[in-house]
Design a protein around this motif. Structure first.
Motif, PDB file in Angstrom:
ATOM      1  N   TYR A  15       0.838  -1.212   0.000  1.00 48.96           N
ATOM      2  CA  TYR A  15       0.000   0.000   0.000  1.00 48.96           C
ATOM      3  C   TYR A  15       0.865   1.251   0.000  1.00 48.96           C
ATOM      4  O   TYR A  15       0.530   2.246  -0.574  1.00 48.96           O
ATOM      5  N   ALA A  21       1.506  -5.378   2.721  1.00 48.16           N
ATOM      6  CA  ALA A  21       0.343  -5.971   3.389  1.00 48.16           C
ATOM      7  C   ALA A  21       0.254  -7.453   3.048  1.00 48.16           C
ATOM      8  O   ALA A  21      -0.145  -8.271   3.868  1.00 48.16           O
ATOM      9  N   PRO A  40      -4.061 -13.592  12.518  1.00 51.24           N
ATOM     10  CA  PRO A  40      -4.444 -12.471  13.375  1.00 51.24           C
ATOM     11  C   PRO A  40      -4.854 -11.259  12.538  1.00 51.24           C
ATOM     12  O   PRO A  40      -4.616 -11.210  11.338  1.00 51.24           O
ATOM     13  N   SER A  41      -5.468 -10.310  13.193  1.00 46.88           N
ATOM     14  CA  SER A  41      -5.896  -9.090  12.520  1.00 46.88           C
ATOM     15  C   SER A  41      -4.683  -8.379  11.924  1.00 46.88           C
ATOM     16  O   SER A  41      -3.642  -8.288  12.552  1.00 46.88           O
ATOM     17  N   GLY A  42      -4.814  -7.915  10.681  1.00 46.18           N
ATOM     18  CA  GLY A  42      -3.727  -7.192  10.030  1.00 46.18           C
ATOM     19  C   GLY A  42      -2.727  -8.094   9.327  1.00 46.18           C
ATOM     20  O   GLY A  42      -1.703  -7.625   8.850  1.00 46.18           O
ATOM     21  N   SER A  43      -3.030  -9.385   9.220  1.00 46.98           N
ATOM     22  CA  SER A  43      -2.052 -10.292   8.619  1.00 46.98           C
ATOM     23  C   SER A  43      -2.193 -10.383   7.100  1.00 46.98           C
ATOM     24  O   SER A  43      -1.456 -11.118   6.463  1.00 46.98           O
ATOM     25  N   GLY A  44      -3.148  -9.651   6.517  1.00 47.79           N
ATOM     26  CA  GLY A  44      -3.241  -9.618   5.064  1.00 47.79           C
ATOM     27  C   GLY A  44      -4.344 -10.472   4.457  1.00 47.79           C
ATOM     28  O   GLY A  44      -4.409 -10.619   3.241  1.00 47.79           O
ATOM     29  N   LYS A  45      -5.227 -11.009   5.274  1.00 42.59           N
ATOM     30  CA  LYS A  45      -6.284 -11.894   4.765  1.00 42.59           C
ATOM     31  C   LYS A  45      -7.257 -11.143   3.866  1.00 42.59           C
ATOM     32  O   LYS A  45      -7.533 -11.556   2.738  1.00 42.59           O
ATOM     33  N   THR A  46      -7.774 -10.019   4.386  1.00 42.69           N
ATOM     34  CA  THR A  46      -8.755  -9.257   3.603  1.00 42.69           C
ATOM     35  C   THR A  46      -8.126  -8.730   2.323  1.00 42.69           C
ATOM     36  O   THR A  46      -8.738  -8.794   1.249  1.00 42.69           O
ATOM     37  N   THR A  47      -6.907  -8.241   2.424  1.00 45.16           N
ATOM     38  CA  THR A  47      -6.234  -7.717   1.235  1.00 45.16           C
ATOM     39  C   THR A  47      -6.109  -8.807   0.172  1.00 45.16           C
ATOM     40  O   THR A  47      -6.376  -8.562  -1.011  1.00 45.16           O
ATOM     41  N   GLN A  56      -8.559  -4.799  -5.407  1.00 43.80           N
ATOM     42  CA  GLN A  56      -7.201  -4.302  -5.225  1.00 43.80           C
ATOM     43  C   GLN A  56      -6.354  -4.940  -6.317  1.00 43.80           C
ATOM     44  O   GLN A  56      -6.559  -6.102  -6.661  1.00 43.80           O
TER      45      GLN A  56
HETATM   46  N1  LIG Z   1      -6.570   0.428   1.944  1.00 46.48           N
HETATM   47  C1  LIG Z   1      -5.445   0.287   2.694  1.00 46.48           C
HETATM   48  N2  LIG Z   1      -4.491   1.235   2.685  1.00 46.48           N
HETATM   49  C2  LIG Z   1      -3.351   1.094   3.410  1.00 46.48           C
HETATM   50  N3  LIG Z   1      -3.086   0.040   4.186  1.00 46.48           N
HETATM   51  C3  LIG Z   1      -4.003  -0.952   4.256  1.00 46.48           C
HETATM   52  C4  LIG Z   1      -5.233  -0.878   3.518  1.00 46.48           C
HETATM   53  N4  LIG Z   1      -5.951  -1.999   3.769  1.00 46.48           N
HETATM   54  C5  LIG Z   1      -5.205  -2.724   4.632  1.00 46.48           C
HETATM   55  N5  LIG Z   1      -4.040  -2.115   4.929  1.00 46.48           N
HETATM   56  C6  LIG Z   1      -2.969  -2.642   5.798  1.00 46.48           C
HETATM   57  O1  LIG Z   1      -2.571  -3.883   5.301  1.00 46.48           O
HETATM   58  C7  LIG Z   1      -2.368  -4.809   6.342  1.00 46.48           C
HETATM   59  C8  LIG Z   1      -3.259  -6.024   6.140  1.00 46.48           C
HETATM   60  O2  LIG Z   1      -4.601  -5.655   6.327  1.00 46.48           O
HETATM   61  P1  LIG Z   1      -5.811  -6.653   6.065  1.00 46.48           P
HETATM   62  O3  LIG Z   1      -5.613  -7.313   4.768  1.00 46.48           O
HETATM   63  O4  LIG Z   1      -7.059  -5.892   6.257  1.00 46.48           O
HETATM   64  O5  LIG Z   1      -5.604  -7.696   7.242  1.00 46.48           O
HETATM   65  P2  LIG Z   1      -6.646  -8.729   7.884  1.00 46.48           P
HETATM   66  O6  LIG Z   1      -7.848  -8.828   7.002  1.00 46.48           O
HETATM   67  O7  LIG Z   1      -5.872  -9.985   7.967  1.00 46.48           O
HETATM   68  O8  LIG Z   1      -6.991  -8.200   9.235  1.00 46.48           O
HETATM   69  C9  LIG Z   1      -2.656  -4.071   7.628  1.00 46.48           C
HETATM   70  O9  LIG Z   1      -1.424  -3.656   8.176  1.00 46.48           O
HETATM   71  C10 LIG Z   1      -3.483  -2.901   7.193  1.00 46.48           C
HETATM   72  O10 LIG Z   1      -3.256  -1.805   8.032  1.00 46.48           O
END
Ligand SMILES: Nc1ncnc2c1ncn2[C@@H]1O[C@H](COP(=O)(O)OP(=O)(O)O)[C@@H](O)[C@H]1O
Ligand SMILES: [Mg+2]
Lengths: 353, 300
Positions: A15, A21, A40-47, A56
């Motif tokens: 990002y 991410a 864990p939260s922030g590990s990149g799953k949603t991304t 994305q």
């Molecule tokens: N749109 C975005 N812009 C900048 N950073 C992002 C964005 N979306 C997620 N991140 C960062 O990318 C990392 C992974 O996020 P995310 O994929 O949401 O994790 P998870 O779903 O596993 O909790 C996190 O550090 C988050 O802060």
């Protein structure tokens, strides 16, 4: 419903200039498989999920659906059903219009649309609520509508991002069973994101454990539980005792203060650092068998069906789960002899620092 | 902000949130603990309710008691034309402010944070510039020797038109004054639209334009309704801009009220016009309340 394969090849998402991410994720998902992304939260799953869905763009790497690359394909052309965190039901449309939306986008006739919407709502057990607005539904019902909407157009793949996160415990367990039933009935490929290890364990064909944008391990739940590849996976899945040790050769490992332990032989060089994983429920009270160690109990937590004894062997902390009646008399302050099999100890080579 | 009229509220400052403040105050008056609303209530009573009551009384008593002022006005072609003109101008300003403000708010509420911040900053800047200063700036821009004329002349438009003292000029200036209100009303609602709605629509097969039309636009409508209500009602009472920039032959109602007081000294007719304008505004509020709900002006 068609079942398709999905594969990711060295996918990276950055990002900004900080840590990526998603940091080089590769995996292969077979047609009809149910794979969980656990981490864990922030590990990149949603991304990762958003890159598969097309919201994305990967910084590098590519993604194949049914063997064809979808990197250049816009989200609306991918034919992937997505159940979003918090559902994202359109608040200004009725349940039927929400579920009918993807069919409307595909130009289906009124009669066919009506039939398919009805069937999808039946499948999730909401046939009677078609005329309601999302705001008039409970969390669990909204969840079902989101699911019906994501599967009504027979997508090649269904992505679910922590779909049960907002539900209470009973509802969550109920929906887990429902989801698995629907997966079985439709045979569609599903990717399921969760940070709840129990959910991943009970539902998945395979689990991919995410940590800091990487996949630490991808394996079937039981394999993952018995043979975690890294210390992180071992500590993230299930209750555990992780003991730092040093390989002595021939399957022997030395643990500070505990002396040598016998476990399986990984043919590691003498002196290599390892982590020994001994699950609390693998440990027994010694009884007639020769004790492996003596536990000094600091506290005993009674779960009804079992007791979790937390204490130390020498200076090494140890958790022991003793099932049933034999555990009833365990008290803090007691010293009890323990027994385990050498084969119950799983050896994880420590990552070189 | 020096725009004042006899009807635009005791504080004389139309600002986004003004109407909410009114609705909130109403609720507070009904429910809140006495000491908290007493100062505001006394202030409003002394400087708004009492003068307004005085205006109503004057409209019914000057120069003699009765409905004479009203029957005369409603029978006057000229007055009805002014009223119609005022409503038309307010509608035009509302539409223009919406056409300019909606895309601005859309970008400002979008994912490009830095750009959004810059846009909001520019809007706030024009918003904070004194109303009178902006009016005089328009006089310079529209003047016969002004940059607009030069520019049009350089494009080959001879003789170049001057927008000064035309209703078009006044409309442009009022639109400029109202765009920030529209942007803020629409932005407040857009900012709360979860991006997942549009993403969901796309994942279900909607082209981005279709996802916008079928999902984003309907979800942003409460902001549009709020913004239009705010701009339309505020514009109805505009005084400074139409008087200084507009055409003397196509006055808006506030200008005519001013003339009645300053030039004709007919307080009865001026008061009656004010009351009619007030009734129009109240009717609009009633419609809004009927179909949207005053208490939902800023919430969904
Ligand atoms: N749109 C975005 N812009 C900048 N950073 C992002 C964005 N979306 C997620 N991140 C960062 O990318 C990392 C992974 O996020 P995310 O994929 O949401 O994790 P998870 O779903 O596993 O909790 C996190 O550090 C988050 O802060
Ligand atoms: Mg997430």
């Amino acid at each position: 419903m068609p079942a398709r394969s999905l594969s990711l090849h060295h996918v990276v998402k950055r990002y900004d200039n900080l840590q990526p991410a998603v940091d080089g994720v590769s995996l292969q998902i077979e047609p009809g498989e149910f794979v969980s992304f656990l981490g864990p939260s922030g590990s990149g799953k949603t991304t990762t999920l958003m890159m598969i869905a097309g919201f994305q763009q990967p910084t590098s790497g590519d993604i194949h659906l049914a063997g064809r690359t979808i990197d250049k394909m816009p989200a609306h052309a991918r034919n992937i059903g997505v159940v979003f965190q918090n559902y994202a039901l359109f608040p200004h449309m009725s349940v039927a219009d929400n579920v009918g939306f993807p069919l409307r986008m595909r130009g289906l006739g009124k009669a066919e649309k009506h039939r398919k919407v009805g069937a999808a709502l039946e499948m999730v057990g909401l046939g009677a609520l078609a005329a309601r607005k999302p705001a008039q539904l409970s969390g669990g019902q909204q969840q079902r509508v989101a699911l019906a909407r994501a599967l009504v157009f027979e997508p090649d793949l269904i992505l679910l991002d922590e779909p049960l996160g907002a539900l209470d415990k009973n509802m969550r367990e109920h929906m887990q069973v429902e989801l698995k039933r629907i997966h079985r009935e439709l045979g569609v490929t599903m990717v399921y994101v969760t940070h709840d290890q129990t959910e991943a364990m009970t539902m998945s064909d395979r689990i991919a454990v995410f940590n800091q944008g990487r996949i630490e391990q991808i394996a079937a739940p039981q394999d993952m539980y018995l043979r975690p590849a890294t210390r992180f996976v071992a500590s993230f899945i299930g209750d555990n005792n992780l003991i730092s040790a040093t390989a002595l050769g021939a399957g022997r490992y030395s643990v500070a203060e505990l002396g040598p332990l016998q476990a399986c032989d990984l043919a590691l060089a003498d002196g290599s650092p390892v982590d020994l994983l001994l699950r609390p429920e693998m440990i027994r009270l010694a009884g007639d068998q020769p004790p492996c160690a003596t536990l000094r109990i600091d506290s005993a937590v009674n779960y009804g069906d079992s007791v979790l004894a937390i204490g130390r062997v020498g200076a090494t902390p140890l958790r022991v789960r003793i099932p049933g009646p034999q555990a009833r008399d365990l008290r803090a302050g007691q010293e009890v002899p323990l027994h385990w099999h050498a084969s119950d100890i799983h050896v994880i080579p420590a990552a070189r620092a | 902000m020096n725009e004042t009229s006899s009807l635009q509220g005791a504080d004389g400052v139309p600002r986004p949130g003004g109407t909410t403040a009114a609705a909130g105050l109403l609720r507070a008056l009904l429910k809140g603990p006495l000491p908290l609303y007493l100062p505001a209530a006394l202030f409003l009573l002394a400087f708004f309710i009492v003068p307004l009551g005085y205006v109503v009384v004057m409209s019914l008593t000057e120069p003699r008691p009765g409905l004479g002022n009203f029957t005369a006005l409603l029978g006057s072609r000229h007055f009805l034309m002014v009223l119609l003109q005022t409503l038309q101008t307010a509608a035009l300003v509302t539409v223009c402010a919406l056409l300019l403000g909606y895309p601005l708010a859309y970008v400002a509420a979008g994912p490009a944070r830095r750009l959004g911040g810059v846009l909001l900053g520019v809007i706030a800047l024009s918003f904070w510039t004194s109303f009178l200063v902006r009016t005089y700036a328009w006089m310079v821009i529209f003047g016969r020797q002004g940059p607009l004329s030069h520019w049009l002349a350089s494009l080959g438009w001879r003789p170049p038109p001057s927008l000064l003292f035309t209703s078009t000029g006044a409309t442009v200036a009022m639109t400029h004054a109202m765009v920030p209100f529209m942007v803020m009303a629409v932005y407040a609602v857009m900012k709360r639209i979860d991006e997942r709605y549009v993403r969901a629509a796309q994942s279900l097969g909607a082209h981005p334009l279709r996802a916008f039309a079928l999902v984003y636009l309907p979800l942003s409508l409460p902001g549009v309704v709020n913004g239009c209500t705010l701009v339309f009602i505020t514009t109805l009472g505009f005084y400074v801009m139409p008087v200084l920039l507009g055409s003397p032959n196509q006055q808006m109602i506030s200008g005519v009220i001013g003339d009645q007081i300053e030039q004709v000294l007919d307080f009865g007719a001026a008061s009656a016009m004010s009351v009619i304008l007030l009734l129009v505004v109240l009717a609009l509020f009633w419609l809004y309340h009927r179909f949207v709900g005053l208490d939902r002006l800023w919430s969904r």
